[in-house]
Motif scaffolding. Structure first.
Motif, short mmCIF file in Angstrom:
data_model
loop_
_atom_site.label_atom_id
_atom_site.label_comp_id
_atom_site.label_asym_id
_atom_site.label_seq_id
_atom_site.Cartn_x
_atom_site.Cartn_y
_atom_site.Cartn_z
N GLY C 18 0.83 -1.20 0.00
CA GLY C 18 0.00 0.00 0.00
C GLY C 18 0.86 1.25 0.00
N ASP C 19 0.22 2.37 0.39
CA ASP C 19 0.86 3.68 0.33
C ASP C 19 1.71 3.89 1.60
OD1 ASP C 19 1.58 6.33 0.26
OD2 ASP C 19 -0.46 7.10 -0.02
N VAL C 20 2.96 3.45 1.52
CA VAL C 20 3.85 3.51 2.68
C VAL C 20 5.05 4.36 2.31
CG1 VAL C 20 5.31 2.19 4.25
CG2 VAL C 20 3.12 1.23 3.46
N SER C 21 5.33 5.43 3.08
CA SER C 21 6.55 6.19 2.80
C SER C 21 7.49 6.08 3.99
CB SER C 21 6.23 7.65 2.47
OG SER C 21 5.74 8.30 3.60
N ILE C 22 8.72 5.79 3.69
CA ILE C 22 9.71 5.53 4.74
C ILE C 22 10.89 6.46 4.52
CG2 ILE C 22 11.23 3.80 5.78
CD1 ILE C 22 9.35 1.64 4.74
N ARG C 41 -2.65 5.73 4.54
CA ARG C 41 -1.21 5.84 4.36
C ARG C 41 -0.49 5.41 5.62
NH1 ARG C 41 0.78 11.40 3.79
NH2 ARG C 41 -0.66 11.65 5.54
N ILE C 42 0.75 4.99 5.44
CA ILE C 42 1.67 4.84 6.57
C ILE C 42 2.85 5.76 6.29
CG2 ILE C 42 3.23 3.29 7.80
CD1 ILE C 42 1.33 1.04 7.33
N VAL C 43 3.18 6.61 7.27
CA VAL C 43 4.29 7.55 7.10
C VAL C 43 5.32 7.29 8.20
CG1 VAL C 43 4.96 9.98 7.04
CG2 VAL C 43 2.72 9.28 6.16
N ILE C 44 6.51 6.95 7.80
CA ILE C 44 7.60 6.69 8.75
C ILE C 44 8.60 7.84 8.58
CG2 ILE C 44 9.34 5.03 9.52
CD1 ILE C 44 6.68 3.66 9.42
N ILE C 55 3.94 -4.97 13.71
CA ILE C 55 2.96 -4.92 12.63
C ILE C 55 2.24 -3.58 12.67
CG2 ILE C 55 0.82 -5.92 11.73
CD1 ILE C 55 1.75 -8.62 12.81
N LEU C 56 2.27 -2.86 11.55
CA LEU C 56 1.53 -1.60 11.43
C LEU C 56 0.52 -1.79 10.31
CD1 LEU C 56 4.23 -0.81 12.87
CD2 LEU C 56 4.00 1.42 11.81
N HIS C 57 -0.74 -1.62 10.64
CA HIS C 57 -1.80 -1.83 9.65
C HIS C 57 -2.74 -0.62 9.68
CE1 HIS C 57 -5.00 -4.80 7.88
NE2 HIS C 57 -5.04 -3.61 7.33
N ILE C 63 -1.51 5.88 9.57
CA ILE C 63 -0.59 5.65 10.68
C ILE C 63 0.63 6.53 10.43
CG2 ILE C 63 0.95 4.00 11.81
CD1 ILE C 63 -1.07 1.86 11.47
N VAL C 64 0.88 7.43 11.39
CA VAL C 64 2.00 8.37 11.22
C VAL C 64 2.96 8.20 12.40
CG1 VAL C 64 2.66 10.80 11.04
CG2 VAL C 64 0.52 10.01 10.01
N LEU C 65 4.20 7.91 12.08
CA LEU C 65 5.25 7.87 13.10
C LEU C 65 6.10 9.11 12.90
CD1 LEU C 65 4.20 4.98 13.21
CD2 LEU C 65 6.56 4.20 13.49
N GLU C 66 6.00 10.06 13.84
CA GLU C 66 6.74 11.31 13.71
C GLU C 66 8.23 11.10 14.00
OE1 GLU C 66 2.90 14.11 14.93
OE2 GLU C 66 4.71 14.19 16.15
N ALA C 67 9.01 12.13 13.70
CA ALA C 67 10.47 12.01 13.75
C ALA C 67 10.97 11.51 15.10
CB ALA C 67 11.12 13.34 13.42
N GLY C 68 11.88 10.58 15.07
CA GLY C 68 12.53 10.09 16.28
C GLY C 68 11.69 9.15 17.12
#
Lengths: 127, 193, 127
Positions: C18-22, C41-44, C55-57, C63-68
């Motif tokens: 899917g739409d995952v940006s790392i 979206r998933i944003v890493i 597991i991130l779904h 799902i957004v994981l902010e910096a650090g």
């Protein structure tokens, strides 16, 4: 308490020096520094996660991160330190010759092992 | 293990910068990042993972026998200077036998006097810290002048001159604990290995 | 509370769909599963660290994981989840449509966003 903002990571790679063993399933973010002084070890166990810009410096003893332990971004562990299994150490925490129990969660910005003289300024401790 | 890199951001203004001047007896780790007019004195120790950037405020002076530990950041504002012990202007002046411990932020204009100790993760910004002071961990010193020989406890926030003037004197027990903390970096020196 | 032991990860590679940006500075351990449902979206972000077997779904939101931010081993994040900057989520934690504040430290084995009916058995909640 005031914390300087986490600095952008300037080192391209993590830097490892001395007797450092890292389990292949551990995950180490960018800009991490792992340094074991002579006769000291750093042991990173299975499933451990270390956040960006953290510094681990073993001195006068070993630094051991047990399985599943996680250190947030910008953590400083120095001296002899054991982080118990599945413990969670919040970002920008300082550990100086201090241990964290298994599954314990340490709030971000904590200082453990600071045995310096505490004094009261303006009626508030340390402020 | 998974380790990914992050490229250092290019600084467009750093092209015509002066090169650091490093005394031949100083030890600068290859993972230290020094740019601009940084004057490093004899027997200075600069650890890996440090960032000393005289690319906005400059110059920086680091005196004889001083230790800069891992993760320290030294930077300076474009404007504002301090007068060093040689009566010249600096963005950052750090005297001799100073200990700048892990993850300290020194942001110029800043003056740190001889034999002063700055504890883990403390910040000195737009301030003068006199000779022989001990600043413990996670403290903030900003917009003040701390007289020589004063003790700043862990977690203190010193941002008014009134607070700075009321600080207690350093005691022998403080000096001992500071030496204990600094001990962790003595082993770093290549000649002691 | 009981936790099943962390299983060794059998898949060597992580799986992304899917739409995952790392961000290139993020580090992701083995066996991590990142799955964004359609229109999610998933944003890493930069400097993020994700432990093994997490597991991130993303479902019904991003799902957004902010910096650090750092997630320990075996974390499950499902639904719409934001993990604030430099937050620290202990190993084997479950996040279901729940957010974590910046710099917050979540103890290992926590459940966030569980809105199921709580009952008291044997005088102890949920045991």
């Amino acid at each position: 308490m005031f914390f300087p903002p986490l600095q952008p990571v300037s080192t391209v790679q993590s830097c490892v020096s001395g007797d450092v063993s890292i389990d292949p399933s551990a995950s180490i973010a960018s800009g991490v520094l792992l340094q074991a002084d002579p006769e000291c070890r750093i042991v990173i166990s299975a499933g451990v996660c270390i956040g960006m810009g953290s510094i681990l410096h073993a001195h006068g003893g070993d630094i051991v991160l047990e399985a599943g332990a996680i250190l947030g971004a910008g953590v400083l562990a120095i001296g002899q330190v054991t982080i118990g299994a599945n413990a969670c150490v919040g970002s920008i925490t300082t550990l100086f010759n201090a241990d964290v129990q298994p599954s314990e969660a340490i709030a971000s910005g904590s200082v453990l092992g600071d045995r310096s003289r505490q004094i009261v300024l303006d009626g508030r401790p340390g402020v | 293990m998974v380790v990914r890199g992050l490229a250092a951001p290019p600084t467009p203004w750093s092209k015509s910068l002066a090169e650091p001047t490093i005394d031949e007896t100083a030890y600068v780790h290859s993972f230290a990042n020094l740019i601009g007019d940084v004057r490093v004195g004899p027997n200075v120790l600069i650890s890996p993972g440090t960032s000393i950037r005289a690319d906005e405020g400059s110059p920086f002076y680091i005196g004889k026998d001083t230790h800069i530990q891992e993760g320290v950041v030294i930077h300076g504002l474009d404007r504002g200077r301090v007068i060093g012990d040689d009566n010249r202007e600096y963005s950052v002046w750090i005297g001799k036998q100073v200990s700048i411990t892990h993850m300290v932020l020194v942001h110029g204009p800043a003056y740190i006097g001889d034999r002063t100790f700055i504890g883990f993760r403390s910040t000195v910004f737009n301030a003068r810290v006199g000779e022989g002071c001990i600043v413990m961990m996670h403290a903030l010193i900003q917009d003040v002048e701390i007289p020589p020989g004063k003790y700043v406890p862990s977690g203190a926030v010193i941002t008014t001159q009134q607070q700075a003037d009321r600080l207690p004197d350093v005691k022998e027990v403080d000096r001992q604990f500071a030496n204990h903390v600094v001990g962790a970096n003595e082993a770093m020196r290549p000649e002691s290995r």
